[in-house]
Design a protein around this motif. Structure first.
Motif, PDB file in Angstrom:
ATOM      1  N   SER A 229      37.711  19.877  46.081  1.00  0.00           N
ATOM      2  CA  SER A 229      37.619  19.700  44.837  1.00  0.00           C
ATOM      3  C   SER A 229      38.449  20.928  43.961  1.00  0.00           C
ATOM      4  O   SER A 229      38.644  21.898  44.881  1.00  0.00           O
ATOM      5  N   ILE A 230      39.019  20.667  42.800  1.00  0.00           N
ATOM      6  CA  ILE A 230      39.849  21.603  42.000  1.00  0.00           C
ATOM      7  C   ILE A 230      38.813  22.086  40.634  1.00  0.00           C
ATOM      8  O   ILE A 230      38.924  20.766  39.878  1.00  0.00           O
ATOM      9  N   ASP A 231      38.415  22.682  40.340  1.00  0.00           N
ATOM     10  CA  ASP A 231      37.448  22.955  39.264  1.00  0.00           C
ATOM     11  C   ASP A 231      38.188  24.056  38.326  1.00  0.00           C
ATOM     12  O   ASP A 231      38.413  25.126  38.514  1.00  0.00           O
ATOM     13  N   ASP A 232      38.308  23.509  37.123  1.00  0.00           N
ATOM     14  CA  ASP A 232      38.639  24.280  35.935  1.00  0.00           C
ATOM     15  C   ASP A 232      37.546  25.439  35.802  1.00  0.00           C
ATOM     16  O   ASP A 232      36.331  25.196  35.551  1.00  0.00           O
ATOM     17  N   GLY A 233      38.074  26.712  35.232  1.00  0.00           N
ATOM     18  CA  GLY A 233      37.075  27.410  34.805  1.00  0.00           C
ATOM     19  C   GLY A 233      37.931  28.964  34.392  1.00  0.00           C
ATOM     20  O   GLY A 233      38.960  28.952  34.425  1.00  0.00           O
ATOM     21  N   CYS A 235      37.787  33.183  34.942  1.00  0.00           N
ATOM     22  CA  CYS A 235      37.523  34.370  35.607  1.00  0.00           C
ATOM     23  C   CYS A 235      38.444  35.551  35.294  1.00  0.00           C
ATOM     24  O   CYS A 235      39.505  35.272  34.857  1.00  0.00           O
TER      25      CYS A 235
END
Length: 754
Positions: A229-233, A235
């Protein structure tokens, strides 16, 4: 008695676990101790062996009637422990898979790490088992295994391409149809590297862009894994620069140094001017302005204000260095800003003018944190390793590495500031009589240029070092540096990367290769250590590889020192064995220092762009060692060795140049061994430079010349002897000093080189 023994064992267990960073935890909470993760490769290998000896297995699997395979597995209910183990194994070139299944009655998930295919062979070569029973099973498989298949190492999305190629070209004429089965590619869901190798064996010779792409995708150092999966976030992002290297491993990913300091200031710093969420930040500021205009109590205004969005921050982190380095200069600037307390005149002076002070500047936005080893938590550093470093390293290096102290300069005969002043930069050339100079290291010589090689054939426990100097009219360039020692040779031999059985034979092969690459006019080699044995091997015709077009390398012809090889004509007489003593060593050091002072000897620039492109090119050609990056690293180590050279006096009052004496642990526990810091690369540089300094060698043709006062002198020559050949008289070295009243120049023939 039993209880006392249990209490003693528990106390001892707690002491050992605490000392080495082990935390008491349940099985599903176990993880690698940070102390082990920061330890040497030898310690990490021992820890892995302990894991597989206790919670691992090795299984011999029957593949068919005539073949057996092998699978190595590790079991744990701790996902963290297994994931860390998989990551660490990658540092050994071992690729593994993780599976999971339901465990015991507690219904905890059991994680299984599996090593299969050729990775089993890598595990045997680099790690293995300490438990004899398991090691014997593994050895039996390795001995009897002839072909390793990696059927689980799939290359995604190439099946249809391969089927199209087979359809377009059919079965090549060179293929025996009895041994070719194209239907296998139709039956399988995914294509493994083993299958791709079989495909390329039959179709690799065809000039087709699709086949070339498949060949690139099937490189041995490429591994593929599906993105879950590719999750936006959001950091924190760090800009990291690791000195003396271009690549490093971070959280399982190979990363590379970001950019040089000047590019960072110009490009990256501009990005931080944009807030993390520009739209939200603009809305917040507009809302606060509106609230400020309202006629309401201040406490209500504060309650209405939303929590401020954090702005971007730039964090510079690294090891203390010399004060003339850009990192030290920034450190001084930040300290000055903090100490200014925002005083206008002081701040303006720091920034170089009132108009150069950034908008919204606040000295409270700056903080400097220095953490020397004396302020680290107890147990974070191994006291023995710390004591070893303090005894082994020069004082200034130890203060920088462990004390967070920015040193004004090195305290040796060759100051670091002097060395750095002779190091060119990609965008900051050094002015010389030959014009502005900037250059990078070379892996092979440039046609029609002149090169001299220096060699320190140190003993087996030291480094065998080679330095190549490129000769220009008014300066010399350090363009290449190579080194190896006996343990490194044994490691390469074990991995099958070298074919020479003997260490010195391998070094001779390297010398021959360097002669072919740089075509030097001279090789200056220390006669001590392995100097004489290597010179004998270089001229031994029985050791030549005819297919590689090897030729003997003989000692130079000297009329005052005739040798039995002087009459040989099937090789090159370019090797000179140098017998060093305190007097010649002192002269060589003084000469080298003089060349550095006058910018006659220059070091190459570190070019991040060229480094990255060379890494990609070498990977494409499967170059594993003797890389461009290793050459750059060796040159940096050469500069470090220069900084350690110290001048002292002998008992007779003569000058002595050597590295500092150090005390290290001996072979027997409790005993110490006295020695000195290594200087093998430095010696190779000193030898090659001394030859150039003494002979004033220049990049001319076969005959040297020297200027003399007065008109042209008549020189008697033999009928078959060539007259002067080279640059015009007006361009001769110091020719302007010998120009006569009639505009004539004087020159006299000096002789031919051999």
């Amino acid at each position: 008695m039993k209880n006392n023994f249990y209490d003693y064992y528990r106390c001892l267990n707690d002491y050992v676990f605490k000392k080495y960073g082990f935390e008491s935890a349940y099985a599903h909470q176990k993880k690698w101790p940070s102390e082990i993760l920061c330890s040497s490769r030898e310690v990490v290998t021992g820890f892995i062996q302990g894991l597989f000896d206790t919670d691992g297995s090795v299984q011999r699997i029957k593949v068919n009637n005539n073949s057996y395979g092998c699978m190595i597995r590790f079991f744990s209910t701790s996902k963290t422990l297994v994931s860390q183990l998989q990551y660490i194994l990658l540092h050994y070139g071992i690729v593994s898979q993780i599976y999971q299944t339901d465990s015991d009655e507690r219904k905890r998930t059991l994680y299984i790490l599996a090593v299969t295919g050729s990775n089993v062979k890598h595990f045997y070569d680099h790690i293995g088992f300490r438990l004899k029973r398991k090691q014997k099973i593994l050895e039996n498989v390795i001995i009897n295994k002839k072909l390793w298949k990696d059927n689980t190492d799939y290359i995604p999305d190439i099946k249809d391409i391969i089927l199209d190629i087979i359809s377009d070209y059919g079965i090549p004429n060179c293929v025996n149809s009895k041994h070719w089965n194209s239907t296998i590619f139709k039956r399988v869901k995914q294509i493994s590297k083993t299958r791709v190798s079989q495909f390329l064996e039959y179709y690799g010779h065809i000039n087709d862009a699709r086949i070339l792409t498949i060949a690139k995708l099937s490189r041995k150092d490429y591994y593929y894994d599906r993105i879950v999966s590719i999750d936006d976030g959001k950091c924190i992002a760090y800009d990291t620069f690791i000195p003396d290297s271009n690549e490093y491993c971070a959280n399982g990913f190979y990363s590379h140094n970001s950019i040089p300091e000047d590019v960072f200031d110009i490009v990256v710093r501009g990005f931080t001017a944009t807030t993390k969420t520009p739209v939200d930040e603009a809305k917040r500021l507009a809302f606060e302005k509106t609230v400020a205009t309202l006629d309401i109590p201040d406490d209500i205004k504060l309650a209405l204000k939303k929590e401020a969005v954090d702005g971007n921050q730039i964090i510079h982190s690294g090891t203390a260095y010399y004060e003339f380095n850009h990192f030290a200069q920034k450190h001084r600037m930040w300290c000055d800003l903090i100490e200014s307390k925002g005083h206008g005149a002081k701040v303006a002076e720091i920034f170089g003018g009132q108009n150069l002070i950034p908008d919204n500047f606040d000295y409270r936005d700056y903080v400097v944190i220095q953490i020397p080893h004396t302020h680290l938590p107890e147990g974070l550093l191994d006291p023995k390793q710390l004591a070893h470093a303090k005894a082994l390293l020069p004082r200034n290096i130890f203060l920088m590495e462990y004390g967070c102290v920015f040193i004004k300069d090195s305290d040796g005969f060759y100051c670091r500031s002097l060395i750095e002043s002779c190091t060119v930069m990609p965008n900051n050339p050094i002015a010389t009589p030959d014009g502005p100079v900037t250059f990078t290291p070379l892996m092979r010589g440039v046609k029609n240029r002149t090169y001299v090689i220096g060699i320190d054939p140190a003993a087996e426990r030291d480094k065998f070092a080679i330095v190549v100097l490129e000769v220009w009219e008014n300066h010399y360039r350090v363009v290449h540096c190579w080194s190896v020692n006996k343990p490194e040779f044994n490691k390469r031999k074990k991995q099958g990367l070298v074919t020479d059985d003997d260490y010195y034979a391998y070094c001779c092969s390297k010398i021959r290769n360097m002669v072919k690459l740089f075509n030097p006019i001279r090789i200056e080699m220390d006669s001590q250590g392995g100097g004489y044995p290597i010179s004998e091997m270089l001229r031994n015709k029985k050791l030549l590889d005819v297919e590689e077009k090897d030729f003997p390398i003989y000692e130079v012809i000297d009329q005052d020192d005739p040798k039995e090889t002087d009459g040989e004509t099937d090789g090159r007489h370019i090797l000179n064995l140098v017998k060093q003593d305190n007097t010649s060593n002192a002269e060589a050091n003084v000469a080298l220092h003089k060349s550095l002072e006058t910018k006659r000897l220059l070091f190459p620039a570190f070019d991040a762009v060229k480094m990255e492109s060379s890494i990609l090119a070498e990977k494409a050609m499967n170059v594993i060692f003797d890389t461009f990056e290793e050459c750059v690293t060796n040159i940096e180590e050469l500069k470090n060795e220069l900084c350690t050279i110290q001048m002292s006096a002998t008992a007779t009052g003569k000058e002595r140049f050597d590295t500092p004496s150090v005390v290290s642990a001996g072979a027997v526990e409790g005993r110490q061994r006295k020695g000195r810091l290594k200087k093998d690369r430095f010696t190779a540089l000193m030898l090659s430079h001394k030859f150039l300094y003494d002979t004033d060698t220049r990049p001319t043709e076969l005959i040297d010349y020297e200027d003399v006062a007065g008109n042209f002198k008549q020189v008697k020559t033999k009928p078959d002897e060539g007259m002067y050949r080279g640059p015009g008289a007006a361009s001769m070295h110091n020719a302007k000093d010998w120009q006569g009243e009639a505009g004539q120049f004087g020159a006299v023939k000096k002789g031919e080189r051999h």
